[in-house]
Design an enzyme around this catalytic site. Structure first.
Site, PDB file in Angstrom:
ATOM      1  N   LYS A  36       0.815  -1.230   0.000  1.00 35.27           N
ATOM      2  CA  LYS A  36       0.000   0.000   0.000  1.00 35.27           C
ATOM      3  C   LYS A  36       0.839   1.266   0.000  1.00 35.27           C
ATOM      4  CE  LYS A  36      -0.875  -0.292   4.943  1.00 35.27           C
ATOM      5  NZ  LYS A  36      -1.610  -1.123   5.901  1.00 35.27           N
ATOM      6  N   ARG A 131      -8.829  -1.817  16.311  1.00 29.56           N
ATOM      7  CA  ARG A 131      -9.232  -1.459  14.953  1.00 29.56           C
ATOM      8  C   ARG A 131     -10.106  -2.621  14.493  1.00 29.56           C
ATOM      9  NH1 ARG A 131      -4.845  -0.027  10.343  1.00 29.56           N
ATOM     10  NH2 ARG A 131      -5.133  -2.242   9.882  1.00 29.56           N
TER      11      ARG A 131
HETATM   12  C1  LIG Z   1      -0.718  -1.837   6.571  1.00 31.67           C
HETATM   13  C2  LIG Z   1      -0.991  -3.145   7.129  1.00 31.67           C
HETATM   14  C3  LIG Z   1       0.071  -4.036   7.358  1.00 31.67           C
HETATM   15  C4  LIG Z   1       1.520  -3.677   7.102  1.00 31.67           C
HETATM   16  O1  LIG Z   1       2.001  -2.856   8.130  1.00 31.67           O
HETATM   17  P1  LIG Z   1       3.560  -2.449   8.221  1.00 31.67           P
HETATM   18  O2  LIG Z   1       3.709  -1.835   9.561  1.00 31.67           O
HETATM   19  O3  LIG Z   1       3.812  -1.499   7.104  1.00 31.67           O
HETATM   20  O4  LIG Z   1       4.343  -3.677   8.080  1.00 31.67           O
HETATM   21  C5  LIG Z   1      -0.248  -5.292   7.844  1.00 31.67           C
HETATM   22  N1  LIG Z   1      -1.523  -5.650   8.105  1.00 31.67           N
HETATM   23  C6  LIG Z   1      -2.574  -4.818   7.907  1.00 31.67           C
HETATM   24  C7  LIG Z   1      -3.950  -5.292   8.202  1.00 31.67           C
HETATM   25  C8  LIG Z   1      -2.338  -3.534   7.413  1.00 31.67           C
HETATM   26  O5  LIG Z   1      -3.366  -2.707   7.216  1.00 31.67           O
END
Ligand SMILES: *Cc1c(COP(=O)(O)O)cnc(C)c1O
Length: 361
Positions: A36, A131
């Site tokens: 993302k 969340r």
């Molecule tokens: C963005 C996201 C991640 C990745 O997080 P990082 O801290 O960038 O590794 C993993 N799981 C979910 C559900 C996310 O939204």
């Protein structure tokens, strides 16, 4: 190359992916590449795949479609729990989704049946970050319902911490996820093949754990792209933290007062700023602004200090750097600033070491 720009070192991305794969693999944990922050950029996604990533995950279907259309060969996971209005696209364009709502799972099931596909689902468990996630006390009921739904296949459970509430994914939380896995497997006579313990914030837990229990999967974005864990943003040994460099151009360089003068009201950000009066100082203005970056998330590599910004300008203290008009300034970026920069249409992307580590798609 047009300025401002972000330099992206492809060799360093490839290196970080390989290192993380080996590190987490040493205790049986597979990593998913989270795309993302790069907006699903297919060329970068392809580097992840070429260096051993089998599943790519993104929170936006649009990004997943971009990668699929470019022919990236991977399984695609939707990270953000699907909206009811999205289920058709989720089933059509992704292989796996993370879920916490029964009504959504029921719609995914109907849609998958109609389309003659099997959509894989992970149930997200709430462990305190507040969340997305099913309360642990509700898990039995939901698993029972999900196992009766056709067209979807329950492949595992997962959790996400350190995002909303800043709650540590520590041994206690991971043990809870592990024991829930075993308990559900025994109760329902099923096998949960994926137990996804979290994100880049799980590094400290991983390093401190001899035995990672049933956790066999992590979803990593920040560690891959910024080379850091996500609890205290400490660099992970052996990884590059400088894959991305922001470069902006100086458009004004002058000696001016250090304190704005005249009657004070709100500035462009709706704040009433305060500045110390240190007499005259060398100041410079850069052609980049809040449209392109989160100003608090950039760190100059030169000896300058960011004084503030508006939509299209950043003003810096130029006392020590002696920048002239036409000079460029380099910055490191944190996750938020990188996210904004890579999505700004005004910032060009300059790839470094491109040919050494990619084949044409
Ligand atoms: C963005 C996201 C991640 C990745 O997080 P990082 O801290 O960038 O590794 C993993 N799981 C979910 C559900 C996310 O939204």
């Amino acid at each position: 190359m047009i300025l401002p720009r972000v330099d992206i070192d492809f060799n360093k991305i490839a290196h970080n992916v390989r290192q993380l794969k080996v590190l987490y693999g040493s205790k049986g944990i597979k990593i998913i590449g989270v795309t993302k922050v790069i907006g699903g950029d297919p060329i970068i996604a392809n580097i992840l795949v070429q260096n051993g990533i089998e599943i790519l995950a993104d929170s936006r279907i649009k990004n997943i479609l971009k990668m699929r259309k470019a022919g990236i060969r991977a399984q695609f996971m939707l990270l953000r729990t699907p909206a009811l209005s999205q289920v058709e696209d989720v089933v059509n364009h992704t292989h796996i989704s993370l879920n916490s709502e029964l009504i959504v799972l029921q719609e995914l099931s109907k849609c998958a049946l109609n389309n003659h596909v099997v959509h894989k689902v992970i149930l997200m468990v709430e462990l305190g970050d507040l969340r997305e996630g099913i309360m642990p006390s509700e898990m039995n009921t939901i698993v029972k319902e999900v196992l009766n739904l056709k067209g979807i296949s329950l492949i595992g459970i997962g959790t996400n911490l350190a995002c909303f509430g800043g709650i540590n994914p520590d041994a206690d939380k991971m043990n809870k996820l592990s024991s829930m896995t075993t308990r559900l497997e025994e109760k329902f006579k099923i096998t949960l093949i994926m137990v996804s313990g979290g994100n880049s914030a799980n590094y400290n837990w991983f390093q401190a754990s001899k035995d990672v229990g049933r956790i066999n999967n992590l979803r990593l974005g920040e560690s891959i792209f910024l080379g850091r864990e996500a609890l205290c943003r400490i660099p992970i040994p052996g990884l590059f933290t400088d894959i991305f460099t922001l470069v902006a151009e100086v458009i004004e360089s002058k000696r001016k007062p250090s304190k704005p003068y005249g009657e004070v009201s709100q500035n462009a950000n709706g704040q009433i700023p305060e500045f110390a009066d240190n007499g005259l100082m060398d100041r410079a203005v850069l052609a980049i602004g809040m449209q392109d970056i989160i100003v608090s998330g950039i760190t100059p590599k030169q000896n300058i200090r960011v004084l503030g910004a508006s939509s299209d300008h950043v003003v810096v203290d130029n006392t020590k750097a002696n920048l002239n008009v036409g000079d460029t300034v380099e910055f490191d970026l944190n996750y938020g600033a990188l996210l904004r920069a890579l999505h700004s249409p005004y910032i060009s992307k300059n790839t470094i070491n491109f040919h050494e580590c990619t084949s044409i798609l």
